[in-house]
Each structure stands twice: as structure tokens, then as C-alpha cells.
Design a protein around this motif. Structure first.
Motif, short mmCIF file in Angstrom:
data_model
loop_
_atom_site.label_atom_id
_atom_site.label_comp_id
_atom_site.label_asym_id
_atom_site.label_seq_id
_atom_site.Cartn_x
_atom_site.Cartn_y
_atom_site.Cartn_z
N ARG A 22 0.85 -1.20 0.00
CA ARG A 22 0.00 0.00 0.00
C ARG A 22 0.89 1.26 0.00
O ARG A 22 2.11 1.18 0.13
CB ARG A 22 -0.97 0.02 1.19
N ASP A 31 5.19 -7.78 0.93
CA ASP A 31 4.47 -7.19 2.08
C ASP A 31 4.19 -8.30 3.08
O ASP A 31 4.00 -9.46 2.69
CB ASP A 31 3.15 -6.54 1.63
N ARG A 48 -2.39 -7.71 0.53
CA ARG A 48 -1.89 -6.43 0.01
C ARG A 48 -0.85 -6.66 -1.08
O ARG A 48 -0.86 -5.99 -2.12
CB ARG A 48 -1.27 -5.60 1.14
N ALA A 85 11.35 -0.31 1.85
CA ALA A 85 10.40 0.69 2.34
C ALA A 85 9.51 0.16 3.46
O ALA A 85 8.80 0.94 4.09
CB ALA A 85 9.52 1.20 1.20
N TYR A 91 10.89 4.89 16.76
CA TYR A 91 10.83 5.23 15.32
C TYR A 91 12.00 6.16 14.96
O TYR A 91 12.69 5.95 13.96
CB TYR A 91 9.48 5.88 15.01
N ALA A 123 3.63 12.42 4.19
CA ALA A 123 2.97 12.11 2.91
C ALA A 123 1.48 11.92 3.16
O ALA A 123 1.07 11.52 4.24
CB ALA A 123 3.58 10.86 2.31
N ARG A 127 -1.30 5.91 6.54
CA ARG A 127 -0.79 5.94 7.91
C ARG A 127 -1.04 7.30 8.59
O ARG A 127 -1.29 7.36 9.77
CB ARG A 127 0.68 5.56 7.99
N ASN A 128 -0.96 8.37 7.81
CA ASN A 128 -1.12 9.67 8.46
C ASN A 128 -2.57 9.95 8.84
O ASN A 128 -2.83 10.69 9.79
CB ASN A 128 -0.51 10.77 7.60
#
Ligand code: NAD
Length: 253
Positions: free
Chosen positions: A18, A39, A44, A92, A159, A192, A196-197
Motif C-alpha cells: 500500500r 508485504d 496487500r 520501504a 521510530y 505524505a 498511515r497519516n
């Protein structure tokens, strides 16, 4: 797997189920590269691979948790069995947990975030590099974050530490494998507009954040994909150990 048009490089993209890495996978495939869509969530991976095939590209979907060395080894073996080589590795994949101050962070959350964002890159590099050495070179592009350049109050110390670690890992590998013509670079995205955001922030929080980005907008997945493909391309043949900030000026170092 379809063999419709792919005749170019073989590109492994982790986390491609994704958001940003999905776009990276779609764009490499559109340009004629054969893409291994990795993934940890199998549906996905299959969905992105199906999108590539629907557009007459060539893709192989592999379910693989990059924290698991056996799974990574098997993913790379499957790639070699299917396509015979690996030219580009895009790391990624990476998980996150929602903001906890450090004194309340569990060691399980620390392990999940550090292992998926940092150890996973080590494992994928470890198993891909021998094939690149045999082939006479390759490109590796690792995802860090603006958090690795500064810090991430929203996502926590684990993180920030993992993403800062990606910068060091990249520089180390770049020097270690330069003589083998394996070029290793980092992309450090800023915020971005992806799933997730929306999971992390409220609409108001997102708007506040947007105002802090000098170019006045969030990154689109295509902004990151363009940078990845630049680093994988001939124009970047003298770039290794670098970090490319793709963040609209959000963090300038
Ligand atoms: N989205 C942003 O605003 C932003 C900002 C800076 C950096 N980044 C970095 O960019 C990369 C992509 O971000 P995104 O928001 O598109 O990703 P995302 O959070 O949407 O995750 C992409 C995919 O990675 C997979 N994944 C997670 N852990 C995995 C594991 N252990 N093994 C295999 N797959 C795994 C997930 O299943 C998911 O489908 C990440 O490394 C992220 O840290 C993102």
C-alpha cells in the motif's frame, strides 16, 4: 505471475502492499521493470501485483515479514528462481506504533518498530547483496524519514532511533560495497498524504502540519517514487551513501 512486458531490471520493493511503496512498484513496472512486491500482509502484496499485471506489467507477489530472516531468505530465493537476478532493492517496509512517551514505551513496541524499520533492511541487504556482487553491481534504496533527521514526537523514540539507524546503515554499506559497484542511498520522506497519516493524525492535526511544510503540501507517493527511480537510474551512477530529503522543505539539513 504474468510475463507480459517486463524485460528490464528486476526490482524488489518491500512494503509495496500500500501507500508509497505501492506507487514505487507500479511505476517501476510501468517502465518495464519486473517487480517483486513484498508485504507482510499477503492480500496487500497480491493486490499490488494484480494491479501491475492488469496494466500488462510483470510482478511477483511475496508475503514476507522482513523481520524474519528465514522469510527474507526465502523471498530472495523465490526472486532468483523466478527472475534470475536482483538489480534494485527498495527497502520501504516498516511498522509504527502511536505516540508513547519513552518512559511508557513497551520493549515489545520498541522491538517491533526497530526490527521492522532497521533490522529488516539489514536482512534484505544481507540476502540480496551476494546476488548483486555476482552480477557485478546493483542499487539499494533505503527508506528513512524526516524523523531520522530530527525526531518524531508523534511516533516515538523507537521510530526516531530506527530511522536514524537507517542513515548509518546506508553510509556503512555504501562504503563497504562501493568496490563491488553496489550503490546504496537513503530517501528521507517528509509527511505524505497516505493511509498511515490518517491513522495517526486528526484532520486538524494534518492541517497544522501542512502549514509547517514550506512548499505548502504533503508529499504524494509519486514524489517519493520519482526520487527512488532517480536513485535507481543511470543519472545517479556517481551517488552513493547519500540521503535525499523529499519533504517540501520540512526539514533542511
Ligand atoms: N507516510 C509518511 O508520511 C512517511 C513519512 C516519512 C517516512 N515514511 C517511510 O516511508 C515508508 C513507506 O511509508 P508508508 O506510509 O507508505 O507505509 P505504510 O505504513 O502504509 O506501510 C506500507 C506497508 O508496509 C508493510 N509492512 C509493515 N511492516 C512490515 C514488515 N515487518 N514486513 C513486511 N511488510 C511490512 C505494511 O503491511 C504496509 O502494507 C516507511 O518506511 C515509512 O517509515 C513514511
Amino acid at each position: 505471475m504474468s510475463n507480459a512486458t517486463g524485460s528490464g531490471r528486476v526490482v524488489i520493493v518491500t512494503g509495496a502492499g500500500r501507500a508509497i511503496a505501492r506507487q514505487v512498484a507500479l511505476d517501476f513496472a510501468r517502465e518495464g521493470d519486473r517487480v517483486v512486491v513484498v508485504d507482510m500482509i499477503e492480500e496487500r502484496a497480491k493486490r499490488t501485483a494484480a494491479e501491475i499485471e492488469a496494466a500488462s506489467g510483470t510482478a511477483l507477489a511475496v508475503a514476507c515479514d522482513v523481520r524474519d530472516e528465514m522469510a527474507v531468505r526465502s523471498m530472495v530465493e523465490q526472486t532468483i528462481r523466478t527472475f534470475g537476478r536482483v538489480d534494485v532493492l527498495v527497502n520501504a517496509a516498516g511498522g509504527y506504533t502511536l505516540g508513547r512517551v519513552t518512559h511508557e514505551l513497551s520493549s515489545e513496541d520498541w522491538d517491533m518498530v526497530v526490527d521492522s524499520n532497521l533490522k529488516g533492511i539489514f536482512l534484505c541487504c544481507k540476502h540480496v547483496i551476494p546476488h548483486m556482487m555476482k552480477a557485478g553491481g546493483g542499487r539499494i534504496i533505503n527508506f528513512s524519514s524526516n524523523a531520522g533527521r530530527t525526531s518524531s514526537p508523534a511516533l516515538g523514540v523507537h521510530y526516531t532511533a530506527a530511522k536514524a539507524g537507517v542513515l548509518g546503515l546506508t553510509r556503512h554499506l555504501a562504503r563497504e560495497y562501493a568496490a563491488q559497484h553496489i550503490l546504496v542511498n537513503t530517501i528521507a520522506p517528509g509527511p505524505a498524504l497516505v493511509e498511515r497519516n490518517y491513522e495517526i493524525m486528526s484532520a486538524e492535526g494534518l492541517e497544522e502540519l501542512r502549514k509547517d511544510i514550506p512548499l505548502g503540501r504533503f508529499a504524494e507517493p509519486s514524489d517519493l517514487s520519482a526520487a527512488v527511480r532517480f536513485l535507481a537510474g543511470d543519472g545517479a551512477r556517481h551517488i552513493t551513501g547519500a540521503t535525499l530529503d523529499v519533504n517540501g522543505g520540512y526539514v533542511m539539513v
